[in-house]
Design a protein around this motif. Sequence first.
Motif, short mmCIF file in Angstrom:
data_model
loop_
_atom_site.label_atom_id
_atom_site.label_comp_id
_atom_site.label_asym_id
_atom_site.label_seq_id
_atom_site.Cartn_x
_atom_site.Cartn_y
_atom_site.Cartn_z
N HIS A 125 -32.25 9.04 108.53
CA HIS A 125 -33.05 9.48 107.37
C HIS A 125 -32.49 10.80 106.85
CE1 HIS A 125 -36.57 11.09 105.21
NE2 HIS A 125 -36.92 9.82 105.05
N ALA A 126 -32.72 11.06 105.58
CA ALA A 126 -32.22 12.30 104.95
C ALA A 126 -32.75 13.54 105.67
CB ALA A 126 -32.60 12.33 103.49
N GLU A 127 -33.97 13.42 106.23
CA GLU A 127 -34.55 14.57 106.96
C GLU A 127 -33.92 14.73 108.34
OE1 GLU A 127 -36.70 15.66 103.97
OE2 GLU A 127 -37.26 16.58 105.89
N GLY A 128 -33.28 13.66 108.80
CA GLY A 128 -32.68 13.71 110.15
C GLY A 128 -33.01 12.47 110.95
N PHE A 129 -32.34 12.37 112.11
CA PHE A 129 -32.49 11.20 112.98
C PHE A 129 -33.87 11.19 113.66
CE2 PHE A 129 -31.32 8.06 116.09
CZ PHE A 129 -31.89 8.47 117.29
N MET B 144 -22.53 6.06 117.53
CA MET B 144 -23.96 5.93 117.19
C MET B 144 -24.50 7.28 116.69
SD MET B 144 -25.54 3.00 117.53
CE MET B 144 -27.23 3.21 118.13
N THR B 145 -24.00 8.36 117.26
CA THR B 145 -24.49 9.69 116.86
C THR B 145 -24.01 10.04 115.46
OG1 THR B 145 -24.48 10.36 119.17
CG2 THR B 145 -24.54 12.13 117.55
N THR B 146 -22.75 9.77 115.17
CA THR B 146 -22.24 10.08 113.82
C THR B 146 -22.83 9.14 112.78
OG1 THR B 146 -20.31 8.71 114.29
CG2 THR B 146 -20.06 11.06 114.62
N LEU B 147 -23.18 7.93 113.19
CA LEU B 147 -23.74 6.94 112.24
C LEU B 147 -25.19 7.26 111.90
CD1 LEU B 147 -23.32 4.17 110.80
CD2 LEU B 147 -24.14 3.08 112.92
N MET B 148 -25.95 7.80 112.84
CA MET B 148 -27.39 7.87 112.68
C MET B 148 -27.94 9.28 112.39
SD MET B 148 -28.15 4.74 112.85
CE MET B 148 -29.96 4.78 112.86
N SER C 73 -22.63 17.66 106.10
CA SER C 73 -22.23 16.36 105.51
C SER C 73 -22.37 16.39 103.99
CB SER C 73 -23.08 15.23 106.08
OG SER C 73 -24.39 15.28 105.55
N SER C 74 -21.41 15.78 103.32
CA SER C 74 -21.41 15.74 101.84
C SER C 74 -22.08 14.44 101.38
CB SER C 74 -19.95 15.73 101.36
OG SER C 74 -19.35 14.51 101.81
N LEU D 241 -21.00 6.98 103.10
CA LEU D 241 -20.21 6.24 104.11
C LEU D 241 -21.12 5.73 105.22
CD1 LEU D 241 -16.83 8.13 104.80
CD2 LEU D 241 -17.22 5.99 103.53
N GLN D 242 -22.06 6.60 105.66
CA GLN D 242 -23.01 6.16 106.70
C GLN D 242 -23.76 4.91 106.23
OE1 GLN D 242 -25.77 9.32 107.65
NE2 GLN D 242 -24.61 9.96 109.46
N ARG D 243 -24.26 4.96 105.00
CA ARG D 243 -25.04 3.85 104.47
C ARG D 243 -24.18 2.60 104.31
NH1 ARG D 243 -29.84 2.61 101.68
NH2 ARG D 243 -29.84 0.30 101.77
N ALA D 244 -22.94 2.79 103.88
CA ALA D 244 -22.04 1.64 103.73
C ALA D 244 -21.78 0.99 105.08
CB ALA D 244 -20.73 2.09 103.10
N GLU D 245 -21.62 1.82 106.13
CA GLU D 245 -21.36 1.23 107.45
C GLU D 245 -22.60 0.49 107.96
OE1 GLU D 245 -19.46 3.64 110.40
OE2 GLU D 245 -19.67 2.06 111.91
N LEU D 246 -23.77 1.08 107.75
CA LEU D 246 -25.00 0.40 108.19
C LEU D 246 -25.19 -0.92 107.42
CD1 LEU D 246 -27.21 3.60 108.44
CD2 LEU D 246 -26.71 2.03 110.34
#
Length: 394
Positions: free
Chosen positions: A207-211, A349-353, A359-360, A366-371
């Motif tokens: 989430h934009a607020e954080g994991f 998993m940590t970099t993905l979530m 982060s820009s 990129l995170q969303r594209a991978e998910l």
Amino acid sequence: MTIPSRTQVAIIGGGPAGLLLSRLLHLDGIDNVVLERRSRGHVLGRIRAGVLERGTTDMLRQAGVAQRMEAEGELHDGVELAFGGARHRLDLARLTGAHVTVYGQTEMTKDLYAALDAAGAPVLHEVEDVALHGIDSTGPHVTWRRGDEVHRLDCAFIAGCDGFHGISRQTMPGDVLRTYEKVYPFGWLGVLARTPPVNDELIYANHAEGFALCSMRSRVLSRYYIQVPITDRVQDWPDERFWAALRARLPAETAARLVTGPSIEKSIAPLRSFVAEPLSHGRLFIAGDAGHIVPPTGAKGLNLAASDIHFLHRGLARFFASDDESGLKDYSAKALARIWKAERFSWHMTTLMHRFPESSGFDQRLQRAELDYIFSSEAAMTALAENYVGLPYE
Ligand code: FAS
Ligand code: PHB
């Protein structure tokens, strides 16, 4: 309990790794002594891991301590990832034929202690100033203090199962030991509450607020985590603030179902990836957190301790049964091969979530594209699932 002066294996550390090794060695008739710095109450008061891989549950069955886990643990055939306001289920059972077991590390540790106590196995608590000697010889020994009394334990091998802050890794010669580390710019604030879990299966939320992570220990005991700045302290997070932050990071229909209650445990854990190589030198063998740390995003920490013990127990059993040192000689390479795969998965998993401070917009896309890709691809879901349920030991 009379304190032995000689044993076959001295085990430093009475956490999951040390206790599991002790139990397996006793079952093989191999004498060993566990030396634990803290009181039993302190060890059992720690709230840590909650998800057991299939390899770990097999090890507990092999150790004859799986009865309560079989009765009270929950089998989970799936896990969910939440992003973009929706939840997406990873069907572990369909993709891998396997499941994970939700059973707290605390309970597993209690079961191991109970079995060792029933067998009258020597587990010494509140030992101070443990020091390892002669690890390059065929007759190492360990010294420690209890009050004013100094004790010595002669042994054939030392198992360093004393965690990240233990003495064992520090005893490895500086010109032999190499370490690899990555520290993450955030921590996990964890809360345990006597409330019904918000979901039947775990939810990892980006989430934009954080994991955030929604987990549990039973149908009436929930375990939740949120990503927080590494500079935050527990006192910065009264319960109300925690519950509001957790709700904000979950999909609306999930947040609406969240049952809150007073926290019965609250702590902040830093996140790091760490590996020490090699995991053995002379007669010293290092296992568990003493040799490696993973960010808990992949639920691998406790499970790697179990696979280390699988390899170390096999090497020791082979040596004492037939003087065959082959298992001990390849312990480090075998364990590290699996450790690095789990390090990769946990880092991924940590970099993905998580939301990284620097982060820009591009990174977040990129995170969303991978998910999105993962849940559109059978191959990608299978890869994620087989790592989550646990890669084979060999
Ligand atoms: P441990 O650290 O559990 O045990 C080492 C033992 O050695 C301790 O009891 C310590 O008191 C003792 N010791 C240390 N120095 C000593 C000395 N000099 N002499 C004698 N004894 C000594 N993993 C997950 O999979 N999921 C999670 O959510 C998760 N959360 C965690 C939260 C925290 C705060 C921490 C620290 C770890 C967490 N982990 C998690 C990882 C954790 O579960 C470990 O992987 C697991 O405890 C590893 O077990 P051991 O290797 O036995 O190490
Ligand atoms: C937990 O229940 O404590 C838990 C579960 C899964 C994780 C980390 C922690 O990845």
